[in-house]
Design an enzyme around this catalytic site. Sequence first.
Site, PDB file in Angstrom:
ATOM      1  N   TYR A 110      42.931  23.702  70.320  1.00 30.05           N
ATOM      2  CA  TYR A 110      42.482  24.932  69.656  1.00 30.05           C
ATOM      3  C   TYR A 110      43.620  25.940  69.531  1.00 30.05           C
ATOM      4  CZ  TYR A 110      39.745  28.981  68.442  1.00 30.05           C
ATOM      5  OH  TYR A 110      39.245  30.068  67.783  1.00 30.05           O
ATOM      6  N   TRP A 112      45.391  29.289  66.658  1.00 26.74           N
ATOM      7  CA  TRP A 112      45.566  29.855  65.317  1.00 26.74           C
ATOM      8  C   TRP A 112      46.911  29.514  64.695  1.00 26.74           C
ATOM      9  CZ3 TRP A 112      43.336  34.343  62.485  1.00 26.74           C
ATOM     10  CH2 TRP A 112      41.973  34.483  62.714  1.00 26.74           C
TER      11      TRP A 112
HETATM   12  N1  LIG Z   1      39.151  37.052  77.561  1.00 25.13           N
HETATM   13  C1  LIG Z   1      39.119  36.698  76.288  1.00 25.13           C
HETATM   14  N2  LIG Z   1      39.751  35.588  75.888  1.00 25.13           N
HETATM   15  C2  LIG Z   1      39.729  35.219  74.601  1.00 25.13           C
HETATM   16  C3  LIG Z   1      39.027  35.995  73.635  1.00 25.13           C
HETATM   17  C4  LIG Z   1      38.345  37.167  74.077  1.00 25.13           C
HETATM   18  O1  LIG Z   1      37.692  37.877  73.298  1.00 25.13           O
HETATM   19  N3  LIG Z   1      38.439  37.499  75.410  1.00 25.13           N
HETATM   20  N4  LIG Z   1      39.023  35.597  72.331  1.00 25.13           N
HETATM   21  C5  LIG Z   1      39.193  34.177  72.056  1.00 25.13           C
HETATM   22  C6  LIG Z   1      39.409  33.932  70.646  1.00 25.13           C
HETATM   23  S1  LIG Z   1      38.188  34.521  69.593  1.00 25.13           S
HETATM   24  C7  LIG Z   1      40.471  33.227  70.159  1.00 25.13           C
HETATM   25  S2  LIG Z   1      40.517  32.867  68.489  1.00 25.13           S
HETATM   26  C8  LIG Z   1      41.523  32.722  71.053  1.00 25.13           C
HETATM   27  C9  LIG Z   1      42.930  32.740  70.428  1.00 25.13           C
HETATM   28  O2  LIG Z   1      43.765  31.875  71.109  1.00 25.13           O
HETATM   29  P1  LIG Z   1      44.981  31.100  70.401  1.00 25.13           P
HETATM   30  O3  LIG Z   1      44.667  30.795  68.986  1.00 25.13           O
HETATM   31  O4  LIG Z   1      45.396  29.980  71.275  1.00 25.13           O
HETATM   32  O5  LIG Z   1      46.099  32.230  70.436  1.00 25.13           O
HETATM   33  P2  LIG Z   1      47.488  32.342  69.695  1.00 25.13           P
HETATM   34  O6  LIG Z   1      48.304  33.273  70.519  1.00 25.13           O
HETATM   35  O7  LIG Z   1      47.282  32.692  68.272  1.00 25.13           O
HETATM   36  O8  LIG Z   1      48.092  30.879  69.835  1.00 25.13           O
HETATM   37  C10 LIG Z   1      48.757  30.235  68.792  1.00 25.13           C
HETATM   38  C11 LIG Z   1      50.036  29.601  69.324  1.00 25.13           C
HETATM   39  O9  LIG Z   1      50.630  28.856  68.250  1.00 25.13           O
HETATM   40  C12 LIG Z   1      52.034  29.096  68.246  1.00 25.13           C
HETATM   41  N5  LIG Z   1      52.536  28.812  66.872  1.00 25.13           N
HETATM   42  C13 LIG Z   1      52.691  29.670  65.840  1.00 25.13           C
HETATM   43  N6  LIG Z   1      53.149  29.013  64.754  1.00 25.13           N
HETATM   44  C14 LIG Z   1      53.287  27.706  65.107  1.00 25.13           C
HETATM   45  C15 LIG Z   1      53.716  26.535  64.410  1.00 25.13           C
HETATM   46  O10 LIG Z   1      54.035  26.547  63.239  1.00 25.13           O
HETATM   47  N7  LIG Z   1      53.699  25.365  65.132  1.00 25.13           N
HETATM   48  C16 LIG Z   1      53.336  25.291  66.437  1.00 25.13           C
HETATM   49  N8  LIG Z   1      53.370  24.117  67.032  1.00 25.13           N
HETATM   50  N9  LIG Z   1      52.933  26.395  67.104  1.00 25.13           N
HETATM   51  C17 LIG Z   1      52.892  27.576  66.447  1.00 25.13           C
HETATM   52  C18 LIG Z   1      52.178  30.514  68.698  1.00 25.13           C
HETATM   53  O11 LIG Z   1      53.473  30.763  69.195  1.00 25.13           O
HETATM   54  C19 LIG Z   1      51.071  30.628  69.753  1.00 25.13           C
HETATM   55  O12 LIG Z   1      51.538  30.328  71.037  1.00 25.13           O
HETATM   56  O13 LIG Z   1      41.531  33.478  72.269  1.00 25.13           O
HETATM   57  C20 LIG Z   1      40.256  33.479  72.907  1.00 25.13           C
HETATM   58  N10 LIG Z   1      40.384  34.085  74.222  1.00 25.13           N
HETATM   59  N1  LIG Z   2      44.735  42.959  65.757  1.00 23.96           N
HETATM   60  C1  LIG Z   2      44.056  41.831  65.978  1.00 23.96           C
HETATM   61  N2  LIG Z   2      42.900  41.598  65.310  1.00 23.96           N
HETATM   62  C2  LIG Z   2      42.183  40.469  65.543  1.00 23.96           C
HETATM   63  C3  LIG Z   2      42.644  39.469  66.440  1.00 23.96           C
HETATM   64  C4  LIG Z   2      43.860  39.746  67.141  1.00 23.96           C
HETATM   65  O1  LIG Z   2      44.319  38.944  67.979  1.00 23.96           O
HETATM   66  N3  LIG Z   2      44.528  40.916  66.890  1.00 23.96           N
HETATM   67  N4  LIG Z   2      41.908  38.320  66.633  1.00 23.96           N
HETATM   68  C5  LIG Z   2      40.916  37.943  65.617  1.00 23.96           C
HETATM   69  C6  LIG Z   2      39.948  36.958  66.113  1.00 23.96           C
HETATM   70  S1  LIG Z   2      40.488  35.380  66.404  1.00 23.96           S
HETATM   71  C7  LIG Z   2      38.631  37.230  66.285  1.00 23.96           C
HETATM   72  S2  LIG Z   2      37.566  35.998  66.774  1.00 23.96           S
HETATM   73  C8  LIG Z   2      38.091  38.566  66.037  1.00 23.96           C
HETATM   74  C9  LIG Z   2      37.112  38.986  67.139  1.00 23.96           C
HETATM   75  O2  LIG Z   2      36.358  40.050  66.748  1.00 23.96           O
HETATM   76  P1  LIG Z   2      35.236  40.648  67.743  1.00 23.96           P
HETATM   77  O3  LIG Z   2      34.621  39.546  68.494  1.00 23.96           O
HETATM   78  O4  LIG Z   2      34.365  41.533  66.974  1.00 23.96           O
HETATM   79  O5  LIG Z   2      36.158  41.567  68.651  1.00 23.96           O
HETATM   80  P2  LIG Z   2      36.501  41.838  70.181  1.00 23.96           P
HETATM   81  O6  LIG Z   2      37.820  42.530  70.066  1.00 23.96           O
HETATM   82  O7  LIG Z   2      36.392  40.645  71.035  1.00 23.96           O
HETATM   83  O8  LIG Z   2      35.400  42.866  70.666  1.00 23.96           O
HETATM   84  C10 LIG Z   2      35.084  44.045  69.962  1.00 23.96           C
HETATM   85  C11 LIG Z   2      34.434  45.047  70.873  1.00 23.96           C
HETATM   86  O9  LIG Z   2      33.161  44.584  71.315  1.00 23.96           O
HETATM   87  C12 LIG Z   2      32.778  45.403  72.403  1.00 23.96           C
HETATM   88  N5  LIG Z   2      31.854  44.672  73.253  1.00 23.96           N
HETATM   89  C13 LIG Z   2      32.137  43.719  74.177  1.00 23.96           C
HETATM   90  N6  LIG Z   2      30.995  43.282  74.767  1.00 23.96           N
HETATM   91  C14 LIG Z   2      29.981  43.977  74.205  1.00 23.96           C
HETATM   92  C15 LIG Z   2      28.553  43.993  74.390  1.00 23.96           C
HETATM   93  O10 LIG Z   2      27.973  43.264  75.204  1.00 23.96           O
HETATM   94  N7  LIG Z   2      27.837  44.859  73.626  1.00 23.96           N
HETATM   95  C16 LIG Z   2      28.413  45.685  72.710  1.00 23.96           C
HETATM   96  N8  LIG Z   2      27.625  46.474  71.982  1.00 23.96           N
HETATM   97  N9  LIG Z   2      29.754  45.691  72.524  1.00 23.96           N
HETATM   98  C17 LIG Z   2      30.520  44.851  73.253  1.00 23.96           C
HETATM   99  C18 LIG Z   2      34.074  45.763  73.151  1.00 23.96           C
HETATM  100  O11 LIG Z   2      34.104  47.154  73.444  1.00 23.96           O
HETATM  101  C19 LIG Z   2      35.162  45.315  72.170  1.00 23.96           C
HETATM  102  O12 LIG Z   2      36.179  46.275  72.006  1.00 23.96           O
HETATM  103  O13 LIG Z   2      39.142  39.520  65.966  1.00 23.96           O
HETATM  104  C20 LIG Z   2      40.173  39.144  65.067  1.00 23.96           C
HETATM  105  N10 LIG Z   2      41.039  40.286  64.870  1.00 23.96           N
HETATM  106 MO   LIG Z   3      38.875  34.129  67.390  1.00 24.53          MO
END
Ligand SMILES: Nc1nc2c(c(=O)[nH]1)N[C@H]1C(S)=C(S)[C@@H](COP(=O)(O)OP(=O)(O)OC[C@H]3O[C@@H](n4cnc5c(=O)[nH]c(N)nc54)[C@H](O)[C@@H]3O)O[C@H]1N2
Ligand SMILES: Nc1nc2c(c(=O)[nH]1)N[C@H]1C(S)=C(S)[C@@H](COP(=O)(O)OP(=O)(O)OC[C@H]3O[C@@H](n4cnc5c(=O)[nH]c(N)nc54)[C@H](O)[C@@H]3O)O[C@H]1N2
Ligand SMILES: [Mo]
Length: 741
Positions: A110, A112
Amino acid sequence: MGKKFSKVTTSHWGAFNVFVENDRIVKTEPFHADPAPPNISKLVPNAVYHSTRIDQPYVRKGWIEKNPDTARGSDEFIPIGWEDAIDLAAKELNRIKNDYGNKAIYGGSYGWASAGRFHHSQSQLHRFLNSFGGYVSSFASYSTGAAQAIIPHVLGLNFHKITWGEINSWSSIGKHTDNLIIFGGINPKNSQVSMGGSTEHDVSDHFKKFGKMGKNLVSISPQKDDSPKETRWLPILPGTDVALMLAIAYVLETEKLTDQNFLNKYCSGYELFKTYFLGNNEHVAKTPEWASEITGINASDIKNLARKMALGRTIISVSWSLQRARYGEHPYWMACVLAAMLGQIGLPGGGIGFGYGAIGNIGKTAKRMQGPLFEQGTNPIADFIPVSRITDMLLNPNGHYNFNGKKRIYPDIKLVYWCGGNPFHHHQDLNRLAKGWQYPETVIVHEPWWTATAQRADIVFPATTQFERSDIGWAKGDPYLFYMPQMISPVGKAKDDYDIFADLSKKLYCEEKFTENQSSEEWIQSIYDKFYRQSKSLGINVANLETLKEKNFERMSIDLDEKDYVPFKAFRDDPIKNPLGTPSGKIEIYSERIAKFNYPEIPGYPIFNKPHLDAKFPLSLVSPQPHDKLHSQLQSAIEDINKYAVLVMSPQDARKRGLSEGELVKVWNSRGACLASLEIRKTIIQGVVSLATGAWFSPNADGLDVSGNPNVLTADTGTSDLGQGSAAHNIEVEVEKYQGN
Ligand SMILES: Nc1nc2c(c(=O)[nH]1)N[C@H]1C(S)=C(S)[C@@H](COP(=O)(O)OP(=O)(O)OC[C@H]3O[C@@H](n4cnc5c(=O)[nH]c(N)nc54)[C@H](O)[C@@H]3O)O[C@H]1N2
Ligand SMILES: Nc1nc2c(c(=O)[nH]1)N[C@H]1C(S)=C(S)[C@@H](COP(=O)(O)OP(=O)(O)OC[C@H]3O[C@@H](n4cnc5c(=O)[nH]c(N)nc54)[C@H](O)[C@@H]3O)O[C@H]1N2
Ligand SMILES: [Mo]
């Protein structure tokens, strides 16, 4: 590439200009047509040449020496040449395949990675492993695991069909919606990002407009800045939204504000569900007073909110964050029930909306089209895991688990292959993952940087970044098309993922299948040509590749602003002819199918489950997405600016603990501890602290994570046996002044 030039490229956070001098990126500048360009691009020049780049292939010392006393994460790396590295990885892949079969290879991988349609890491790895006989894959995402499981039961369609189809556009909200009731925020900070890029960042502008129009915009969230300033903040404790929603249902029903016709004609199970929230011998009545105790919101505010919602055209918007928590299926199910009670599903500007703001392109009106695609081929191995069950899988080979009504068995994984993701940033309970991670015989990682995951591999291949190769940029919902030119030569000895897999496939006798004898350039031409022909047949005019290369980017004419699509209109117009894909053909307020699964935490209808907070750890931690980067990407450049992660806390909680602004604090619970710098803000509700994701897990000798990654604290449980999604938000912690050096 000695010359001086500037070109536009795109990224998951949008387009920007890249300035190159003597084969080196010297600066970036915003894209002219972006009304709110993210600052993230400014990190690029430092990050691309950062000392944390992996300069050449490496192998872990203890692994090559077969020394059982060494462990991943605390071992040395030995530099090796490309040829030896490819040889080593090919031999190992063959050995695992011969000894255990492809079912012992985990390629869920998994992550991005980077924007760009051909050099898409997931597709590259999956196509390679498919050519080699297959792999154990992963289902759903960390973003929306619970939603993807529950929504088909309730609304009878795939969750992505809602996100990218059955949803009111911003323009439709502007025209028709009176009340936008936002659970979990709609944050322009998050909508900077969209898979593949969002070029015109316009979420703030929509809210400025809505504010001027006098719309009722309510943001129900633990943090004020989860939504733009035009919204009215109703602070709520995390994990308690379902209690509030149930009390709203109570008011609607007892004050006769429900649309009974809609419930009769389009829904099933309301009468049964009513006995739960109105109360009976078994269940307490879900009154506003009951919910007030749980949520921290005044009973009178709850009543007013419910009455207002029934008055005009209302959208119930629920962020993805609400389902990324234990029992995350319930707020999504309950939001559907509330919208059904209001009877506006299928009317313009009414109903539900999941994920506005989470991803920049949600709610945009660009026509949905099929983008350029690098085909992955077919996987002969059917086995998969719900994506965030990775540690469970590694710790319990052949162990049993429940998932969405099925009893399943974890595969016994001997080789993990990761390309384009960082599990040692993204997974919950990282100390537990670190244990599970020791189980496989081999771990292979492709990475540009020495991330926490690269540091825990056996064979490390240095990958190029998107600036070191050419590609096509396209994203769902975005009207732009980019030719992403190569800006600079590969840094160090980095190679493209494609070329690494091509070299491996040659050794593994699956080159024909993987490369089809085409170079990257030839693939880009052929996948673009296919896209060009498809678009033409849909009546969408796009430039041919030669012209796009010259122009660098183009804006396609695919805006649909005038013709606002009304979600669920066909169903509303004729529910017999156009039933939903649920067993009843209707919106399932009660689901017989789910009831039969017999999962106590999710009976046949949505319920409120108390979050398990521990008196020893009285604060609730939310871990949102970082404002200044994409997940853990460009992290080393961020650390050059801010050494520590930032923990946000209310003034009341800080006072109680004698903590002051800017102080180093230890955030801890029974699973782990990490370090952060304290920010005291009135914008967070008392009892809650917030620490953004994205640090590279770095435990010191005492096990304290100095990077400030919230995932040393989060719990590695699924959302429920139904969805088994990642449950990252709403975790019990305590905070104290850091006493060490
Ligand atoms: N506590 C907590 N944890 C969370 C979340 C949360 O809300 N709370 N959110 C979750 C969510 S929604 C997501 S989507 C995940 C995101 O988690 P990830 O998608 O694993 O996060 P990234 O840092 O985007 O990891 C992408 C990696 O790919 C590498 N990369 C970039 N370009 C290339 C390329 O061309 N080739 C290769 N081989 N590598 C490359 C980057 O350097 C980076 O290390 O985290 C999750 N974790
Ligand atoms: N700049 C930036 N933008 C991103 C990303 C990034 O890495 N950087 N990642 C992207 C990705 S992969 C994803 S999946 C999306 C995620 O998008 P979301 O899932 O919407 O975002 P989060 O940042 O996880 O959480 C948003 C807010 O939800 C609130 N929250 C947490 N738990 C609860 C709850 O139980 N109830 C309520 N009412 N609120 C709660 C917290 O205060 C938090 O700040 O964002 C995307 N956008
Ligand atoms: Mo995500």
